[in-house]
Design an enzyme around this catalytic site. Sequence first.
Site, PDB file in Angstrom:
ATOM      1  N   GLU A 174       0.823  -1.216   0.000  1.00 13.47           N
ATOM      2  CA  GLU A 174       0.000   0.000   0.000  1.00 13.47           C
ATOM      3  C   GLU A 174       0.859   1.269   0.000  1.00 13.47           C
ATOM      4  O   GLU A 174       0.739   2.137   0.866  1.00 13.47           O
ATOM      5  CB  GLU A 174      -0.984  -0.006   1.175  1.00 13.47           C
ATOM      6  CG  GLU A 174      -2.002  -1.126   1.061  1.00 13.47           C
ATOM      7  CD  GLU A 174      -3.126  -1.073   2.096  1.00 13.47           C
ATOM      8  OE1 GLU A 174      -3.120  -0.163   2.958  1.00 13.47           O
ATOM      9  OE2 GLU A 174      -4.014  -1.943   2.043  1.00 13.47           O
ATOM     10  N   GLU A 306      -5.073  -8.671  -0.712  1.00 12.46           N
ATOM     11  CA  GLU A 306      -5.934  -8.369   0.436  1.00 12.46           C
ATOM     12  C   GLU A 306      -7.366  -8.256  -0.055  1.00 12.46           C
ATOM     13  O   GLU A 306      -7.668  -7.415  -0.911  1.00 12.46           O
ATOM     14  CB  GLU A 306      -5.507  -7.078   1.151  1.00 12.46           C
ATOM     15  CG  GLU A 306      -4.185  -7.192   1.893  1.00 12.46           C
ATOM     16  CD  GLU A 306      -3.873  -5.975   2.762  1.00 12.46           C
ATOM     17  OE1 GLU A 306      -4.843  -5.308   3.238  1.00 12.46           O
ATOM     18  OE2 GLU A 306      -2.680  -5.691   2.966  1.00 12.46           O
TER      19      GLU A 306
END
Length: 506
Positions: A174, A306
């Site tokens: 991220e 994810e």
Amino acid sequence: MAVRAVINVDVDGPRINRHLYGHFAEHLGRCVYGGFYVGEDSEIPNEGGIRLDVVEALRALDIPNLRWPGGCFADEYHWRDGIGPKDRRPVMVNTHWGGVEENNHFGTHEFMALCELLGAEPYISGNVGSGTVREMSEWVEYLTRDGDSPMARLRKANGRDEPWRVKFWGLGNEAWGCGGNMTAEHYAQEARRFGTYCRDYGDNQLYKIAAGANGTDYAWTETLMKQVGHLGCRHIRSTGFHALSVHHYTLTGPTWEEKGSATAFDTDEYYTTMAAAARMDEVLAGHAAVMDCYDPGKSVGLVLDEWGTWFDVEPGTNPGFLYQQNTLRDALVAGVHFDIFHRHADRLVMANIAQTVNVLQAMILTDPDSGALVLTPTYHVFRMNKGHQDATSLRVDFRDALPGRPVGEAKLDTLSVSASRKDGAVLVSLSNLDAGEPVDVEIDVRGGALDGAEALILTSGALQDHNTPESPSVVAPRPYDGVKVAGGTLRAHLPAHSFVTVKASL
């Protein structure tokens, strides 16, 4: 009237990579400590501190891979803090998840021992956000280099003579947020730089995964793909990565701070959740379309490392631990996701549910007081579906309009189906998402005859039903006689809010 469909069992689709059934373990709440790891002095049966009941449960899923140490935690984790004698490992503060102290007792050697017990491939997320190129490069060397070198000597000094095999390597996590708040352009250069110094040692060939987009941020994906090729060109330039990731959660609450309860929801909230889950198809299709422009030969993989539901934490638990219950609703979300993954198996090479134990849409919940282990409804979907791993996908064509209902301004299809072929058998997965009405499905099976069908069903009296230490089997699969195969036709009666799998010899 039944909804009619056709499956040509002799027409091959893309292979369903087993890694689409991957998992994720972050240093977050009770996922690692109290979940996977209880320490060698625990009364709970363990090997080197690793819970053996958790290992046994996950081995039953044929768990293909495990991602670690994060998540956001990966970009504040420095691997040297987690090696050597435990009493000498420095303590750090887990600033992302609850501000608790991390004693680093579960580090590289413990994780690799866990993967060996599970029979799973390790997927390590390296630290790009607060780490250095040298730090990540040396971690690769420590893990995978044989012979004599500084990091190989250090590994041997810590008790491991032979190198491990570690194929999957994440270049940060991220990067657009907790992994450094970078722009796509800046991160693209960092991915090339870090990836360059993550070396292949011996026959251990790394598969490097760049930190990709958040949800529908297709511009991020395009920026990374511009490093790989030109529009419409099949020539792939050498970069520091082989795949890129995307993260997308099923969120249904009115705000980030109010995501809704995992167990106290009404039928409207249920349908909103299912519509949000179904949007995964749009997300994957969007990123795949961008990737196809720069990589029409599909040389670069897409990794959804994810995914899952994200609700409010259970009342009375640490808000930073992300502990939520797991109901029949979560199981149906998982079933829909896998059908979508199978349809995108030409580009999607890995997916990792968040997370494996005690966090978000978990497979397993462990009770901190009694030590009891609970298998969640989502766990059972993984187990019922494990025959799809490394199978040949089979296209499902519907001859009738799918049943559905309006959810906001969109329509939710309340029937979801996918199929595959492997080892002389066909596996068909069917989800009826309608909260109150059954549906009949009639599948014309062409190109081969099915025999000896065996069906399992996962459902319960209420969508809110879930398993607890006191009642561990409220939502659990059972043999089902509502499926018949005769004369080249598979007929299935699907009760309301149910997930059914059918396996038959070919």
